[in-house]
Write a protein that holds these residues in place. Structure first.
Motif, mmCIF file in Angstrom:
data_model
loop_
_atom_site.group_PDB
_atom_site.id
_atom_site.type_symbol
_atom_site.label_atom_id
_atom_site.label_comp_id
_atom_site.label_asym_id
_atom_site.label_seq_id
_atom_site.Cartn_x
_atom_site.Cartn_y
_atom_site.Cartn_z
ATOM 1 N N LYS A 36 0.826 -1.206 0.000
ATOM 2 C CA LYS A 36 0.000 0.000 0.000
ATOM 3 C C LYS A 36 0.864 1.261 0.000
ATOM 4 N N ASP A 37 1.952 1.283 0.787
ATOM 5 C CA ASP A 37 2.807 2.459 0.917
ATOM 6 C C ASP A 37 4.240 2.241 0.448
ATOM 7 N N VAL A 38 4.629 0.977 0.211
ATOM 8 C CA VAL A 38 6.026 0.657 -0.055
ATOM 9 C C VAL A 38 6.124 -0.369 -1.183
ATOM 10 N N ILE A 39 7.186 -0.252 -1.988
ATOM 11 C CA ILE A 39 7.532 -1.330 -2.903
ATOM 12 C C ILE A 39 8.817 -1.966 -2.386
ATOM 13 N N LEU A 40 8.978 -3.262 -2.643
ATOM 14 C CA LEU A 40 10.201 -3.970 -2.258
ATOM 15 C C LEU A 40 10.981 -4.290 -3.519
ATOM 16 N N LEU A 41 12.245 -3.912 -3.477
ATOM 17 C CA LEU A 41 13.139 -4.070 -4.612
ATOM 18 C C LEU A 41 14.330 -4.895 -4.157
ATOM 19 N N GLN A 42 14.669 -5.929 -4.905
ATOM 20 C CA GLN A 42 15.836 -6.746 -4.561
ATOM 21 C C GLN A 42 16.980 -6.336 -5.481
ATOM 22 N N ASN A 43 18.070 -5.904 -4.850
ATOM 23 C CA ASN A 43 19.237 -5.420 -5.568
ATOM 24 C C ASN A 43 20.394 -6.352 -5.263
ATOM 25 N N PRO A 47 28.016 -10.616 -4.074
ATOM 26 C CA PRO A 47 27.438 -11.965 -4.040
ATOM 27 C C PRO A 47 26.133 -12.038 -3.246
ATOM 28 N N GLN A 48 25.784 -10.974 -2.534
ATOM 29 C CA GLN A 48 24.586 -10.999 -1.689
ATOM 30 C C GLN A 48 23.456 -10.198 -2.323
ATOM 31 N N HIS A 49 22.224 -10.570 -1.960
ATOM 32 C CA HIS A 49 21.050 -9.822 -2.384
ATOM 33 C C HIS A 49 20.662 -8.866 -1.264
ATOM 34 N N LEU A 50 20.337 -7.648 -1.624
ATOM 35 C CA LEU A 50 19.909 -6.632 -0.675
ATOM 36 C C LEU A 50 18.478 -6.256 -1.008
ATOM 37 N N THR A 51 17.571 -6.337 -0.036
ATOM 38 C CA THR A 51 16.185 -5.974 -0.269
ATOM 39 C C THR A 51 15.956 -4.556 0.232
ATOM 40 N N LEU A 52 15.451 -3.713 -0.664
ATOM 41 C CA LEU A 52 15.194 -2.310 -0.339
ATOM 42 C C LEU A 52 13.694 -2.066 -0.259
#
Length: 91
Positions: A36-43, A47-52
């Protein structure tokens, strides 16, 4: 753009590589979910994934990333015209 229009547009981009331009910076990665207020982006950071989590109120532009062929250093590999001109110089 109304809130419902943005959410339906963003929902169509889930699991796609996207570019997000916000009032605080630019981000790219795979769109994981739209809330509703946020999108989640995986960057991918090394070698690691960071979720924003990015607040929808901060988003200026959201669009599908154009993924083209890239060389090992992140830019377009040279085409045949460069190879031919280098060969011509050697003759």
């Amino acid at each position: 753009m109304s809130e419902n229009t943005f959410h339906s547009f963003a929902q169509n981009l889930v699991e796609e590589e996207v570019n997000v331009i916000t009032t605080r910076g630019d981000f790219n990665g795979r769109l994981i979910s739209v809330g509703k207020d946020v999108i989640l982006l995986q960057n991918r950071m090394g070698p690691q994934h960071l979720t924003l989590g990015i607040r929808i109120a901060e988003i200026v532009v959201l669009h599908r990333a154009e993924l083209g062929p890239r060389g090992p250093f992140g830019f377009m590999p040279r085409g045949n015209e460069f190879v031919e001109s280098a060969e011509a110089q050697n003759n």
